[in-house]
Scaffold this motif. Structure first.
Motif, PDB file in Angstrom:
ATOM      1  N   VAL A  13     -27.838 -34.156 -77.334  1.00 45.74           N
ATOM      2  CA  VAL A  13     -26.871 -34.645 -76.345  1.00 45.74           C
ATOM      3  C   VAL A  13     -27.249 -36.048 -75.882  1.00 45.74           C
ATOM      4  O   VAL A  13     -26.380 -36.894 -75.646  1.00 45.74           O
ATOM      5  N   PHE A  14     -28.544 -36.306 -75.757  1.00 41.85           N
ATOM      6  CA  PHE A  14     -28.982 -37.654 -75.378  1.00 41.85           C
ATOM      7  C   PHE A  14     -28.525 -38.685 -76.406  1.00 41.85           C
ATOM      8  O   PHE A  14     -27.995 -39.743 -76.048  1.00 41.85           O
ATOM      9  N   VAL A  15     -28.730 -38.381 -77.678  1.00 43.15           N
ATOM     10  CA  VAL A  15     -28.320 -39.323 -78.725  1.00 43.15           C
ATOM     11  C   VAL A  15     -26.797 -39.512 -78.712  1.00 43.15           C
ATOM     12  O   VAL A  15     -26.301 -40.638 -78.834  1.00 43.15           O
ATOM     13  N   ALA A  16     -26.057 -38.411 -78.542  1.00 41.43           N
ATOM     14  CA  ALA A  16     -24.592 -38.509 -78.490  1.00 41.43           C
ATOM     15  C   ALA A  16     -24.149 -39.366 -77.307  1.00 41.43           C
ATOM     16  O   ALA A  16     -23.225 -40.191 -77.434  1.00 41.43           O
ATOM     17  N   SER A  17     -24.791 -39.190 -76.157  1.00 43.67           N
ATOM     18  CA  SER A  17     -24.445 -39.991 -74.977  1.00 43.67           C
ATOM     19  C   SER A  17     -24.784 -41.459 -75.198  1.00 43.67           C
ATOM     20  O   SER A  17     -24.027 -42.357 -74.794  1.00 43.67           O
ATOM     21  N   MET A  18     -25.910 -41.714 -75.838  1.00 47.07           N
ATOM     22  CA  MET A  18     -26.318 -43.090 -76.129  1.00 47.07           C
ATOM     23  C   MET A  18     -25.321 -43.765 -77.059  1.00 47.07           C
ATOM     24  O   MET A  18     -24.919 -44.917 -76.836  1.00 47.07           O
ATOM     25  N   PHE A  19     -24.885 -43.037 -78.087  1.00 48.36           N
ATOM     26  CA  PHE A  19     -23.900 -43.606 -79.009  1.00 48.36           C
ATOM     27  C   PHE A  19     -22.553 -43.814 -78.305  1.00 48.36           C
ATOM     28  O   PHE A  19     -21.864 -44.810 -78.542  1.00 48.36           O
ATOM     29  N   GLY A  20     -22.165 -42.865 -77.444  1.00 50.33           N
ATOM     30  CA  GLY A  20     -20.908 -43.007 -76.709  1.00 50.33           C
ATOM     31  C   GLY A  20     -20.937 -44.205 -75.773  1.00 50.33           C
ATOM     32  O   GLY A  20     -19.938 -44.937 -75.655  1.00 50.33           O
ATOM     33  N   ALA A  21     -22.075 -44.410 -75.094  1.00 55.72           N
ATOM     34  CA  ALA A  21     -22.194 -45.559 -74.201  1.00 55.72           C
ATOM     35  C   ALA A  21     -22.117 -46.862 -74.985  1.00 55.72           C
ATOM     36  O   ALA A  21     -21.493 -47.835 -74.545  1.00 55.72           O
ATOM     37  N   ALA A  22     -22.736 -46.881 -76.163  1.00 58.49           N
ATOM     38  CA  ALA A  22     -22.671 -48.077 -77.000  1.00 58.49           C
ATOM     39  C   ALA A  22     -21.243 -48.342 -77.468  1.00 58.49           C
ATOM     40  O   ALA A  22     -20.799 -49.496 -77.511  1.00 58.49           O
ATOM     41  N   GLY A  78     -25.703 -41.544 -66.135  1.00 54.46           N
ATOM     42  CA  GLY A  78     -25.347 -40.283 -65.488  1.00 54.46           C
ATOM     43  C   GLY A  78     -25.583 -39.059 -66.348  1.00 54.46           C
ATOM     44  O   GLY A  78     -25.963 -37.997 -65.835  1.00 54.46           O
ATOM     45  N   TYR A  79     -25.371 -39.194 -67.660  1.00 55.01           N
ATOM     46  CA  TYR A  79     -25.488 -38.038 -68.550  1.00 55.01           C
ATOM     47  C   TYR A  79     -26.653 -38.191 -69.538  1.00 55.01           C
ATOM     48  O   TYR A  79     -27.492 -37.291 -69.668  1.00 55.01           O
ATOM     49  N   GLY A  80     -26.691 -39.312 -70.250  1.00 51.25           N
ATOM     50  CA  GLY A  80     -27.720 -39.479 -71.273  1.00 51.25           C
ATOM     51  C   GLY A  80     -29.130 -39.396 -70.711  1.00 51.25           C
ATOM     52  O   GLY A  80     -29.987 -38.690 -71.251  1.00 51.25           O
TER      53      GLY A  80
END
Length: 227
Positions: free
Chosen positions: A105-114, A149-151
């Motif tokens: 989930v951290f990686v997904a959040s990081m990619f989404g933020a990017a 907030g999420y990542g």
């Protein structure tokens, strides 16, 4: 009862140098990406207006950060996979699931933020002009909400679960376990309100990776001397 340190936990100490190197590269790339994003897309009242985004230096900083994020994610997943593989059957299934899930989930959040930050760049009309204030505000807040907030809260769960696993198996020293818990608390409660506090996660990852490299080097030297 057999000492768990002589079984699978002992194998965790033999984590190859590649795992530590992956963690070091992840930590450095993530720290660089966070710094560049912070500089290129300000958070809070200072980043409300979009006029400053026509500055080529800011745009270059964001573009550089976006180029680093995919590689940071790749090295992070490699690091998680190798560490879990060498913990082996000794790891707690519940904590192992939480560790893997929070990491993904951290990686997904990081990619989404990017992707959100990249969307701000892609919606500038005409070329080189500042994006509309609504677009700038939405993209900026969306990127920071995903990342901070999420990542970073998933990163807190990751650091906490890995610290618990390392403590239970005896493969992490007490100071490093406490550092992991402190990192988790900072990411959970401080990072959403204090800018730059999210840098504690790559800092913890760098220290953990360096420890793995040192332990791996010592064990290899001991094995070579014994043979």
């Amino acid at each position: 009862m057999a000492d768990v340190r002589s079984g699978p936990a002992q194998r965790a100490l033999e984590t190859p140098r590649a795992a530590g190197l992956a963690g070091v590269l992840f930590a450095l790339l993530l720290a660089a990406a966070i710094i560049l994003i912070r500089l290129g897309i300000p958070q809070g009242a200072g980043g409300v207006t979009s006029e400053g985004f026509t500055d080529s230096t800011r745009r270059s900083a964001v573009l550089a950060a976006l180029a680093l994020v995919p590689f940071a994610g790749i090295f992070f997943l490699w690091f998680v996979g190798v560490v879990r593989a060498h913990v082996g059957a000794a790891e707690d299934k519940f904590l192992a699931t939480v560790l893997l899930g929070s990491g993904l989930v951290f990686v997904a959040s990081m990619f989404g933020a990017a992707a959100a930050a990249g969307a701000v760049l892609a919606t500038t009309h005409p070329a080189g002009a500042a994006p509309p204030l609504e677009t700038w505000d939405f993209g900026r807040h969306f990127a920071y909400t995903l990342m901070i907030g999420y990542g970073m809260r998933m990163a807190a769960v990751f650091a906490c679960s890995l610290s618990v696993i390392g403590h239970r198996l005896g493969v992490l020293p007490r100071w490093l376990t406490l550092f992991g818990f402190l990192c988790a608390l900072t990411l959970l409660f401080v990072a959403p309100n204090v800018p730059w506090a999210e840098l504690v996660f790559p800092g913890w990852s760098l220290v953990l990776s360096a420890y793995i490299l040192v332990v791996s080097g010592r064990r290899r030297a001991g094995t070579a001397a014994a043979s």
